[in-house]
Write a protein that holds these residues in place. Structure first.
Motif, PDB file in Angstrom:
ATOM      1  N   ARG A  26      38.164  35.435  38.487  1.00 30.06           N
ATOM      2  CA  ARG A  26      37.263  34.674  37.584  1.00 30.06           C
ATOM      3  C   ARG A  26      38.053  33.189  37.672  1.00 30.06           C
ATOM      4  O   ARG A  26      37.428  32.167  37.642  1.00 30.06           O
ATOM      5  N   ASN A  27      39.435  33.381  37.435  1.00 31.00           N
ATOM      6  CA  ASN A  27      40.396  32.204  37.551  1.00 31.00           C
ATOM      7  C   ASN A  27      40.343  31.441  38.746  1.00 31.00           C
ATOM      8  O   ASN A  27      40.299  30.109  38.677  1.00 31.00           O
ATOM      9  N   LYS A  28      40.358  32.201  40.036  1.00 29.64           N
ATOM     10  CA  LYS A  28      39.979  31.469  41.355  1.00 29.64           C
ATOM     11  C   LYS A  28      38.796  30.865  41.405  1.00 29.64           C
ATOM     12  O   LYS A  28      38.548  29.751  41.900  1.00 29.64           O
ATOM     13  N   GLN A  60      41.954  26.821  51.159  1.00 30.18           N
ATOM     14  CA  GLN A  60      42.906  28.041  50.654  1.00 30.18           C
ATOM     15  C   GLN A  60      42.652  28.642  49.275  1.00 30.18           C
ATOM     16  O   GLN A  60      42.851  30.106  49.395  1.00 30.18           O
ATOM     17  N   ILE A  61      41.773  28.296  48.454  1.00 26.84           N
ATOM     18  CA  ILE A  61      41.179  29.049  47.563  1.00 26.84           C
ATOM     19  C   ILE A  61      40.223  29.981  47.777  1.00 26.84           C
ATOM     20  O   ILE A  61      40.013  31.234  47.464  1.00 26.84           O
ATOM     21  N   VAL A  62      39.154  29.358  48.759  1.00 31.57           N
ATOM     22  CA  VAL A  62      38.404  30.588  49.439  1.00 31.57           C
ATOM     23  C   VAL A  62      39.180  31.701  50.141  1.00 31.57           C
ATOM     24  O   VAL A  62      38.526  32.898  49.982  1.00 31.57           O
ATOM     25  N   SER A  63      39.910  31.338  50.842  1.00 32.52           N
ATOM     26  CA  SER A  63      40.655  32.607  51.470  1.00 32.52           C
ATOM     27  C   SER A  63      41.248  33.514  50.414  1.00 32.52           C
ATOM     28  O   SER A  63      41.478  34.833  50.641  1.00 32.52           O
ATOM     29  N   SER A  64      41.975  32.836  49.540  1.00 37.47           N
ATOM     30  CA  SER A  64      42.627  33.523  48.333  1.00 37.47           C
ATOM     31  C   SER A  64      41.413  34.519  47.664  1.00 37.47           C
ATOM     32  O   SER A  64      41.534  35.542  47.287  1.00 37.47           O
ATOM     33  N   ILE A  65      40.278  33.854  47.534  1.00 38.56           N
ATOM     34  CA  ILE A  65      38.972  34.755  46.894  1.00 38.56           C
ATOM     35  C   ILE A  65      38.685  35.893  47.781  1.00 38.56           C
ATOM     36  O   ILE A  65      38.423  36.852  47.215  1.00 38.56           O
ATOM     37  N   GLU A  66      38.581  35.581  49.052  1.00 36.69           N
ATOM     38  CA  GLU A  66      38.064  36.498  50.075  1.00 36.69           C
ATOM     39  C   GLU A  66      39.249  37.741  50.085  1.00 36.69           C
ATOM     40  O   GLU A  66      38.875  38.936  49.896  1.00 36.69           O
ATOM     41  N   ASN A  67      40.535  37.359  50.061  1.00 36.09           N
ATOM     42  CA  ASN A  67      41.646  38.451  49.925  1.00 36.09           C
ATOM     43  C   ASN A  67      41.485  39.292  48.662  1.00 36.09           C
ATOM     44  O   ASN A  67      41.512  40.501  48.444  1.00 36.09           O
ATOM     45  N   LEU A  68      41.461  38.591  47.462  1.00 34.20           N
ATOM     46  CA  LEU A  68      41.043  39.215  46.342  1.00 34.20           C
ATOM     47  C   LEU A  68      39.941  40.051  46.340  1.00 34.20           C
ATOM     48  O   LEU A  68      39.781  41.269  45.546  1.00 34.20           O
ATOM     49  N   VAL A  71      40.521  43.530  47.713  1.00 37.77           N
ATOM     50  CA  VAL A  71      41.324  44.406  46.702  1.00 37.77           C
ATOM     51  C   VAL A  71      40.352  45.038  45.620  1.00 37.77           C
ATOM     52  O   VAL A  71      40.506  46.111  45.254  1.00 37.77           O
ATOM     53  N   ILE A  72      39.338  44.159  45.249  1.00 34.92           N
ATOM     54  CA  ILE A  72      38.486  44.351  44.197  1.00 34.92           C
ATOM     55  C   ILE A  72      37.515  45.480  44.596  1.00 34.92           C
ATOM     56  O   ILE A  72      37.269  46.380  43.608  1.00 34.92           O
ATOM     57  N   GLU A  73      37.034  45.448  45.732  1.00 36.38           N
ATOM     58  CA  GLU A  73      35.919  46.486  46.025  1.00 36.38           C
ATOM     59  C   GLU A  73      36.312  47.931  46.003  1.00 36.38           C
ATOM     60  O   GLU A  73      35.461  48.618  45.309  1.00 36.38           O
ATOM     61  N   PRO A  74      37.260  48.320  46.578  1.00 32.31           N
ATOM     62  CA  PRO A  74      37.943  49.748  46.288  1.00 32.31           C
ATOM     63  C   PRO A  74      38.215  50.042  44.752  1.00 32.31           C
ATOM     64  O   PRO A  74      38.017  51.276  44.539  1.00 32.31           O
ATOM     65  N   VAL A  75      38.617  49.067  44.203  1.00 35.52           N
ATOM     66  CA  VAL A  75      39.182  49.208  43.008  1.00 35.52           C
ATOM     67  C   VAL A  75      37.801  49.443  41.928  1.00 35.52           C
ATOM     68  O   VAL A  75      37.609  50.181  41.105  1.00 35.52           O
ATOM     69  N   GLN A  76      36.914  48.665  42.375  1.00 30.67           N
ATOM     70  CA  GLN A  76      35.571  48.699  41.729  1.00 30.67           C
ATOM     71  C   GLN A  76      34.938  50.098  41.812  1.00 30.67           C
ATOM     72  O   GLN A  76      34.285  50.665  41.076  1.00 30.67           O
ATOM     73  N   SER A  77      34.866  50.474  43.310  1.00 33.24           N
ATOM     74  CA  SER A  77      34.405  51.936  43.464  1.00 33.24           C
ATOM     75  C   SER A  77      35.191  52.939  42.594  1.00 33.24           C
ATOM     76  O   SER A  77      34.595  53.882  42.102  1.00 33.24           O
TER      77      SER A  77
END
Length: 162
Positions: A26-28, A60-68, A71-77
């Motif tokens: 959300r912050n990104k 840079q921000i878009v790349s950071s969002i993609e990397n995040l 990580v989110i997808e497996p944690v969300q599962s």
């Protein structure tokens, strides 16, 4: 079904991690939206250097969002598996749902702002193309032969003849 303390702690840890990742994302997205809004101003005032810097920052921000997001997808599962029919508090589930909806709203704002910037940039590019065409048409030498081009039509060189 009675959960062990270890299972409860695991579920709480998944919830906390998922919530923290959603807050980061959300912050990104807020940062990205701010960059896009600033970028719009730079497009409007025709500040190419600042626009280039904003574009680099945006990448840079878009790349950071993609990397995040990776990580989110497996944690969300894991969260979905834990949250479904679990003993997680309703307020915890509600807070996650609220963050997800805020994130979705931010994503929509980012898409809208990005589209506005693209449209502004296209319009600006068209104006620049028109200006270049006008300068080209206003050239008094357009289509005229250079006075130097026909100086030696016999094919010889001035140096060689001297």
């Amino acid at each position: 079904m009675e959960l062990t303390q270890a299972q409860i702690e695991e579920r709480v840890a998944v919830l906390k991690r998922f919530r923290a990742l959603l807050e980061q994302q959300r912050n990104k997205f807020r940062e990205y939206l701010h960059v896009l809004e600033c970028q719009q101003g730079k497009i409007e005032v025709d500040d190419g250097d600042a626009l280039f810097a904003h574009t680099r920052l945006e990448e840079q921000i878009v790349s950071s969002i993609e990397n995040l997001q990776k990580v989110i997808e497996p944690v969300q599962s894991m969260y979905n598996a834990v949250a479904f029919g679990s003993s997680l508090r309703e307020e915890d589930k509600t807070s996650v749902q609220k963050m997800q909806s805020e994130l979705a709203a931010l994503q929509k704002k980012v898409l809208v702002q990005n589209q506005q910037n693209q449209n502004l940039l296209k319009l600006h590019m068209e104006q620049i193309k028109k200006q270049i065409a006008e300068v080209h048409r206003a050239n008094p030498y357009l289509g005229k032969r250079s006075v130097y081009a026909g100086a030696n039509s016999a094919g010889g060189s001035f140096i060689a003849e001297a």
